[in-house]
Design an enzyme around this catalytic site. Structure first.
Site, PDB file in Angstrom:
ATOM      1  N   HIS A 151       0.461   7.731   3.614  1.00 51.41           N
ATOM      2  CA  HIS A 151       0.995   7.314   4.844  1.00 51.41           C
ATOM      3  C   HIS A 151       2.452   7.727   4.964  1.00 51.41           C
ATOM      4  O   HIS A 151       3.128   7.332   5.768  1.00 51.41           O
ATOM      5  CB  HIS A 151       0.748   5.897   4.664  1.00 51.41           C
ATOM      6  CG  HIS A 151      -0.447   5.444   4.380  1.00 51.41           C
ATOM      7  ND1 HIS A 151      -1.426   5.471   5.645  1.00 51.41           N
ATOM      8  CD2 HIS A 151      -1.080   4.817   3.445  1.00 51.41           C
ATOM      9  CE1 HIS A 151      -2.701   5.237   4.898  1.00 51.41           C
ATOM     10  NE2 HIS A 151      -2.491   4.675   3.835  1.00 51.41           N
ATOM     11  N   ILE A 193      -0.657   9.596   8.048  1.00 51.53           N
ATOM     12  CA  ILE A 193      -1.172   8.566   8.937  1.00 51.53           C
ATOM     13  C   ILE A 193      -0.918   7.386   8.751  1.00 51.53           C
ATOM     14  O   ILE A 193      -0.372   6.784   7.882  1.00 51.53           O
ATOM     15  CB  ILE A 193      -2.773   8.869   9.152  1.00 51.53           C
ATOM     16  CG1 ILE A 193      -3.434   8.536   7.611  1.00 51.53           C
ATOM     17  CG2 ILE A 193      -3.339  10.290   9.485  1.00 51.53           C
ATOM     18  CD1 ILE A 193      -5.050   8.322   7.409  1.00 51.53           C
ATOM     19  N   GLY A 241      -4.848   2.072   7.556  1.00 57.27           N
ATOM     20  CA  GLY A 241      -5.848   1.278   8.523  1.00 57.27           C
ATOM     21  C   GLY A 241      -5.392  -0.326   8.632  1.00 57.27           C
ATOM     22  O   GLY A 241      -5.386  -0.821   9.878  1.00 57.27           O
ATOM     23  N   ASP A 257       0.895  -1.016   0.016  1.00 55.73           N
ATOM     24  CA  ASP A 257       0.169   0.164   0.113  1.00 55.73           C
ATOM     25  C   ASP A 257       0.863   1.158  -0.125  1.00 55.73           C
ATOM     26  O   ASP A 257       1.387   1.579   1.072  1.00 55.73           O
ATOM     27  CB  ASP A 257      -0.878  -0.164   1.232  1.00 55.73           C
ATOM     28  CG  ASP A 257      -1.725   1.044   1.325  1.00 55.73           C
ATOM     29  OD1 ASP A 257      -1.712   2.134   0.559  1.00 55.73           O
ATOM     30  OD2 ASP A 257      -2.746   1.136   2.066  1.00 55.73           O
TER      31      ASP A 257
HETATM   32  C1  LIG Z   1      -7.731   0.548  -3.805  1.00 51.85           C
HETATM   33  C2  LIG Z   1      -7.311   0.445  -2.556  1.00 51.85           C
HETATM   34  C3  LIG Z   1      -8.186   0.357  -1.609  1.00 51.85           C
HETATM   35  C4  LIG Z   1      -7.750   0.535  -0.232  1.00 51.85           C
HETATM   36  C5  LIG Z   1      -8.180   1.718   0.386  1.00 51.85           C
HETATM   37  C6  LIG Z   1      -7.235   1.998   1.673  1.00 51.85           C
HETATM   38  C7  LIG Z   1      -6.101   2.856   1.233  1.00 51.85           C
HETATM   39  C8  LIG Z   1      -5.292   3.174   2.490  1.00 51.85           C
HETATM   40  O1  LIG Z   1      -3.933   3.528   2.024  1.00 51.85           O
HETATM   41  C9  LIG Z   1      -5.969   4.244   3.186  1.00 51.85           C
HETATM   42  C10 LIG Z   1      -5.923   4.117   4.887  1.00 51.85           C
HETATM   43  O2  LIG Z   1      -5.295   3.220   5.346  1.00 51.85           O
HETATM   44  S1  LIG Z   1      -6.531   5.238   5.687  1.00 51.85           S
HETATM   45  C11 LIG Z   1      -6.332   4.972   7.213  1.00 51.85           C
HETATM   46  C12 LIG Z   1      -7.285   3.983   8.056  1.00 51.85           C
HETATM   47  N1  LIG Z   1      -8.465   4.860   7.877  1.00 51.85           N
HETATM   48  C13 LIG Z   1      -8.868   5.791   8.661  1.00 51.85           C
HETATM   49  O3  LIG Z   1      -8.131   6.412   9.548  1.00 51.85           O
HETATM   50  C14 LIG Z   1     -10.416   6.416   8.968  1.00 51.85           C
HETATM   51  C15 LIG Z   1     -10.894   6.735  10.189  1.00 51.85           C
HETATM   52  N2  LIG Z   1     -12.288   6.936  10.116  1.00 51.85           N
HETATM   53  C16 LIG Z   1     -12.577   8.331  10.053  1.00 51.85           C
HETATM   54  O4  LIG Z   1     -11.643   8.934  10.253  1.00 51.85           O
HETATM   55  C17 LIG Z   1     -14.003   8.560  10.026  1.00 51.85           C
HETATM   56  O5  LIG Z   1     -14.821   7.511  10.545  1.00 51.85           O
HETATM   57  C18 LIG Z   1     -14.603   8.831   8.775  1.00 51.85           C
HETATM   58  C19 LIG Z   1     -13.892  10.276   8.232  1.00 51.85           C
HETATM   59  C20 LIG Z   1     -14.214   7.877   7.738  1.00 51.85           C
HETATM   60  C21 LIG Z   1     -16.215   9.217   8.817  1.00 51.85           C
HETATM   61  O6  LIG Z   1     -16.237  10.298   9.840  1.00 51.85           O
HETATM   62  P1  LIG Z   1     -17.452  11.321   9.590  1.00 51.85           P
HETATM   63  O7  LIG Z   1     -17.577  11.881   8.201  1.00 51.85           O
HETATM   64  O8  LIG Z   1     -17.380  12.037  10.555  1.00 51.85           O
HETATM   65  O9  LIG Z   1     -18.667  10.150   9.715  1.00 51.85           O
HETATM   66  P2  LIG Z   1     -19.703  10.177  11.115  1.00 51.85           P
HETATM   67  O10 LIG Z   1     -20.632  11.260  11.192  1.00 51.85           O
HETATM   68  O11 LIG Z   1     -19.094   9.525  12.094  1.00 51.85           O
HETATM   69  O12 LIG Z   1     -20.805   8.769  10.261  1.00 51.85           O
HETATM   70  C22 LIG Z   1     -21.400   9.307   9.049  1.00 51.85           C
HETATM   71  C23 LIG Z   1     -21.952   7.877   8.616  1.00 51.85           C
HETATM   72  O13 LIG Z   1     -20.889   7.222   8.010  1.00 51.85           O
HETATM   73  C24 LIG Z   1     -20.461   6.002   8.710  1.00 51.85           C
HETATM   74  N3  LIG Z   1     -19.121   5.838   8.876  1.00 51.85           N
HETATM   75  C25 LIG Z   1     -18.589   6.502   9.648  1.00 51.85           C
HETATM   76  N4  LIG Z   1     -17.359   6.068   9.700  1.00 51.85           N
HETATM   77  C26 LIG Z   1     -17.256   5.066   8.823  1.00 51.85           C
HETATM   78  C27 LIG Z   1     -16.242   4.091   8.312  1.00 51.85           C
HETATM   79  N5  LIG Z   1     -14.958   4.220   8.831  1.00 51.85           N
HETATM   80  N6  LIG Z   1     -16.400   3.136   7.268  1.00 51.85           N
HETATM   81  C28 LIG Z   1     -17.904   3.269   6.911  1.00 51.85           C
HETATM   82  N7  LIG Z   1     -18.940   3.918   7.280  1.00 51.85           N
HETATM   83  C29 LIG Z   1     -18.514   4.887   8.378  1.00 51.85           C
HETATM   84  C30 LIG Z   1     -21.379   6.105   9.913  1.00 51.85           C
HETATM   85  O14 LIG Z   1     -21.897   4.953  10.190  1.00 51.85           O
HETATM   86  C31 LIG Z   1     -22.445   6.949   9.579  1.00 51.85           C
HETATM   87  O15 LIG Z   1     -23.467   6.175   8.642  1.00 51.85           O
HETATM   88  P3  LIG Z   1     -24.909   5.727   9.457  1.00 51.85           P
HETATM   89  O16 LIG Z   1     -25.317   7.181   9.912  1.00 51.85           O
HETATM   90  O17 LIG Z   1     -25.631   5.522   8.393  1.00 51.85           O
HETATM   91  O18 LIG Z   1     -24.565   4.712  10.315  1.00 51.85           O
END
Ligand SMILES: CCCCCCC[C@@H](O)CC(=O)SCCNC(=O)CCNC(=O)[C@H](O)C(C)(C)COP(=O)(O)OP(=O)(O)OC[C@H]1O[C@@H](n2cnc3c(N)ncnc32)[C@H](O)[C@@H]1OP(=O)(O)O
Length: 740
Positions: A517, A532, A535, A512
């Site tokens: 990152h 960061i 994940g 990745d």
């Molecule tokens: C092709 C390659 C593919 C590989 C891809 C990966 C590539 C990698 O290099 C990328 C990474 O590793 S990134 C690092 C790991 N991920 C993170 O750090 C994300 C952490 N999460 C966040 O910041 C917030 O949850 C965030 C920002 C995600 C959401 O926060 P908010 O916008 O504030 O949302 P919130 O108000 O809490 O909720 C709104 C609705 O969204 C749903 N939700 C929240 N977090 C979610 C998540 N992580 N995944 C899926 N759905 C999520 C909530 O449930 C809510 O929906 P509902 O109301 O319907 O329940």
């Protein structure tokens, strides 16, 4: 802030310091404690002749004011000799001000070879030669400040100064790269475009203005840029008469003159788009090559093959046909990926395995008799197709912004033990896209098979695309593998793991390579103050910890893992993994010790209980498949439907039977925890308000997609009241699938 800026212990070389600006710099450095090498060839302003007089006079002036200075009379083209003077007399070089310069003004048509070459040699080559000689010394001592001297004649052009202007702006190019290469050694390089009343400008500037532009007004900027407290590097500054300003690049948003990949671009298309190409509304200020090409790359992602533009995008609902929803149905692969023990070890190191761990060698040493990949290693071949398979560019009608792409959730099912080296094939399909308002969630299923065609692993990736919501798509999906909240009692086990500041730098080598990152400027584009952690790195670390606690590091006992990435983790932070075991499921959460915030939520690992055969771990039985499918359906129906949650405040107990035998129970508690679904009977003394029993017929129908439980509820086929036996109604449907 009123403390005086001093240069005690520092050694400064100022070229062309016999008069004008250079002299002003040398005197200022000398008066502030620096030991100064006063370089001046003593030639005329056209570069003719030489004399030691000018440099000696400045040295004398510095010394008589109590400072320390030596003279040097070499040409800047002999940069190593000038640097040697500093080393021989003072033992080091901290500051180089490339100031020496001459003029050979001619209108462009009349510039001779000599006029051209001499100017390039003194300004451009001379600054290069002095800087190149000083750079290794600065690198060694991890400190250096370099000044290049450009000119507004280079920035804007000036009649009669084509040779001079070219050399002056060449120095900016030189400075930009020296700044980049010097940054990690604390060597700063900045460029100034001074306007000073010196012998070079005497007779060119009007007398009144000439008097206002004393070199002493430029020197303070040079002193500040060369001070150890100044953090600017790679900058271009203008200075005149006590006024100072900074330049930056500005670029229009620009415009693509082709809309699809195969389209040719014609001069007419450029002409017709000229207004857009040159429109500075919302202009960019790219600060680096990387930022500039990053913007361009994002634009290139929008270009699609013609056939895809023509094709009607697939839609999950039929209602929305453009935007993120058009990703549904996109398939990539199968793509093959070959790995060897080195890759297995690199991955294990990336998720924190250590030779000091119990059984550490099993994951880190290819000659260990139990050497094996960690169960989550199957994401490595799977992500190779995710990143390498052009998934994003295959989506018609949606331009994915990679700086806003976060990993949302992850599910892995280990079907067959992984070999320590193999060629695997992975294919993926986007099965749904959800509109979460603050973003879009793409659900991607992957299937990984070995060379014999047998399934090795299944996975489900959810990617969260920040800012891409509100496209009118569904909020929930029955394709999403559900999350499970942990029990409300104390955890059965807790373990901490402090990640390394270089954890992401190591983990990325497993495939990745998302710059988010490691590259601060890319991370900044995504709104992060620093890169960061992946994940999947926190995920792999957690898996390793659970494997140790509940499977005795026996990978054949590890069946599946799922969780949500709820908050980003920074490399260097400490993960705290809490674990609860209930039956064959280990619930977990993971938080960041330094912030107290949960980073992995709703997590669980399904394991093979002691006594059960390893085979059952690698091939989920029909009841497992069936119950998982039902569980998805029910989760979506009850926890995911806000109207349902409002209307029904009840505790549901779902009993799942197959071949008349119970295979599982799930509780949906809308009263106390809307949105949470957990395996098992209601906890904390709760009594179910409603119990629903599903028989195998319904399960098979759901697994095979013949029955959509959500629709069945809505249409009244499945009734949520008392104990319901549903099989009779659906018998007809089930027979063909009974042998699946
Ligand atoms: C092709 C390659 C593919 C590989 C891809 C990966 C590539 C990698 O290099 C990328 C990474 O590793 S990134 C690092 C790991 N991920 C993170 O750090 C994300 C952490 N999460 C966040 O910041 C917030 O949850 C965030 C920002 C995600 C959401 O926060 P908010 O916008 O504030 O949302 P919130 O108000 O809490 O909720 C709104 C609705 O969204 C749903 N939700 C929240 N977090 C979610 C998540 N992580 N995944 C899926 N759905 C999520 C909530 O449930 C809510 O929906 P509902 O109301 O319907 O329940």
């Amino acid at each position: 802030m009123d403390s005086k800026l001093r240069f005690d212990g520092k050694v400064a070389i100022v070229t062309g310091a016999g008069g004008g600006l250079g002299k002003a710099y040398a005197l200022l450095f000398g008066s502030r404690g620096a030991k100064v090498v006063v370089n001046d060839l003593g030639g005329s302003k056209k570069g003719e002749g030489s004399s030691s007089k000018l440099a000696d006079q400045v040295v004398e002036e510095i010394r008589s004011a109590g400072g320390t200075a030596v003279a040097n009379y070499d040409s800047v083209e002999d940069g190593d000799k000038i640097v040697k003077t500093a080393l021989d007399n003072f033992g080091r070089v901290d500051i180089v001000v490339n100031n020496a310069g001459i003029l050979r003004d001619r209108s462009f048509a009349r510039i001779s070879d000599t006029d051209w070459d001499l100017i390039q040699r003194v300004h451009l080559r001379g600054s290069f030669m002095v800087t190149r000689a000083a750079f290794p010394i600065m690198k060694e001592q991890k400190f250096g400040r370099i000044i290049m001297t450009a000119s507004t004649s280079g920035i804007y052009g000036n009649f009669g100064q084509a040779n001079y202007g070219a050399a002056k702006l060449g120095l900016l190019g030189l400075s930009n790269t020296v700044a980049i290469e010097g940054r990690k050694y604390n060597i700063h390089c900045n460029t100034i475009a001074p306007v000073g009343g010196t012998r070079l400008t005497e007779g060119i500037l009007p007398p009144d203005l000439f008097d206002q532009l004393k070199p002493e007004y430029v020197a303070p900027l040079v002193a500040w840029l060369c001070h150890e407290d100044c953090e600017d590097t790679g900058g271009l500054f203008e200075a005149a008469g006590g006024w100072y300003g900074k330049y930056r690049w500005e670029r229009t948003q620009g415009h693509f003159c082709r809309k699809y990949i195969e389209e040719e671009v014609t001069p007419e298309a450029v002409r017709d788009s000229w207004e857009k190409i040159t429109d500075f509304t919302d202009a960019y200020h790219p600060a680096s090559n990387h930022e500039d090409t990053g913007i361009l790359a994002a634009g290139l992602q929008d270009l699609k093959p013609w056939k895809e533009i023509q094709a009607k995008p697939a839609s999950a609902t039929g209602a929305v046909t453009s935007g993120p929803i058009s990703a549904v149905g996109v398939k990539v692969g199968p793509s093959s990926f070959t790995y060897e023990p080195k890759d297995v070890i690199l991955y294990a190191l990336g998720v924190g395995a250590s030779v000091q761990d119990e059984d550490g060698l099993k994951f880190l040493y290819e000659n260990d008799e139990d050497f094996t990949p960690l169960p989550t290693f199957s994401i490595v071949p799977s992500q190779a197709v995710m990143f390498g398979g052009n998934l994003w560019s295959n989506i018609p009608g949606w331009s994915v912004d990679l700086t806003k792409l976060l990993h949302g959730e992850m599910y892995i099912e280990c079907v067959k033990p992984l070999a320590s080296g193999a060629t695997l094939n992975t294919s993926l399909e986007v099965v749904d896209v959800l509109d979460k308002k603050s973003g879009a969630v793409m659900i991607i299923d992957t299937l990984t098979t070995d060379e014999s065609g047998e399934t090795v692993a299944k996975a489900q990736w959810s990617t969260f695309h920040v800012g891409d919501g509100n496209f009118g798509g569904p909020r929930t999906s029955n394709r999403l593998v559900p999350l499970c909240d942990p029990p409300s009692r104390k955890p059965d086990a807790t373990e901490e793991f402090k990640t390394d500041v270089d954890q992401a730098a190591l983990y990325r080598l497993s495939g990745d390579r998302n710059p988010m990152h490691i590259d601060p400027s890319f991370a900044a584009m995504g709104g992060f103050q620093q890169p960061i952690l992946h994940g999947l790195c926190s995920y792999g670390i957690t898996c390793r910890i659970i494997l140790k606690h509940f499977c005795g590091n026996d990978v054949s006992k590890f069946k599946a893992i799922k969780c949500r990435f709820a908050k980003p983790v920074l490399p260097g932070q400490t993960l705290v993994v809490n674990m609860w075991k209930e039956g064959a499921r280990v619930f977990f959460t993971c938080s960041v010790k330094e912030t107290g915030k949960d980073c992995l939520t709703g997590g669980y690992v399904d394991i093979v209980e002691s006594g059960a055969s390893a085979e059952s771990a690698s091939a989920p039985s029909k009841p497992e498949l069936a119950s998982a499918a039902v569980f998805h359906e029910m989760s979506q129906r009850l926890a995911g439907d806000p109207d349902m949650a409002k209307k029904v405040k009840a505790v549901f107990l779902w009993n799942i039977n197959l071949d008349k035998k119970p295979v599982g129970q799930w509780t949906v508690d809308l009263k106390n925890a809307p949105g949470s679904i957990y395996e098992g009977a209601p906890r904390n003394g709760l009594k179910p308000d409603v119990t629903l029993t599903l028989e195998d017929a319904d399960l098979v129908a759901m697994v095979t997609g013949k029955l959509n439980a959500q629709k069945a509820f809505m249409s009244g086929k499945l009734k949520v009241s008392g104990k319901v036996m549903l099989t009779q109604k659906l018998q007809g449907l089930l027979k063909p699938q009974a042998k699946m």
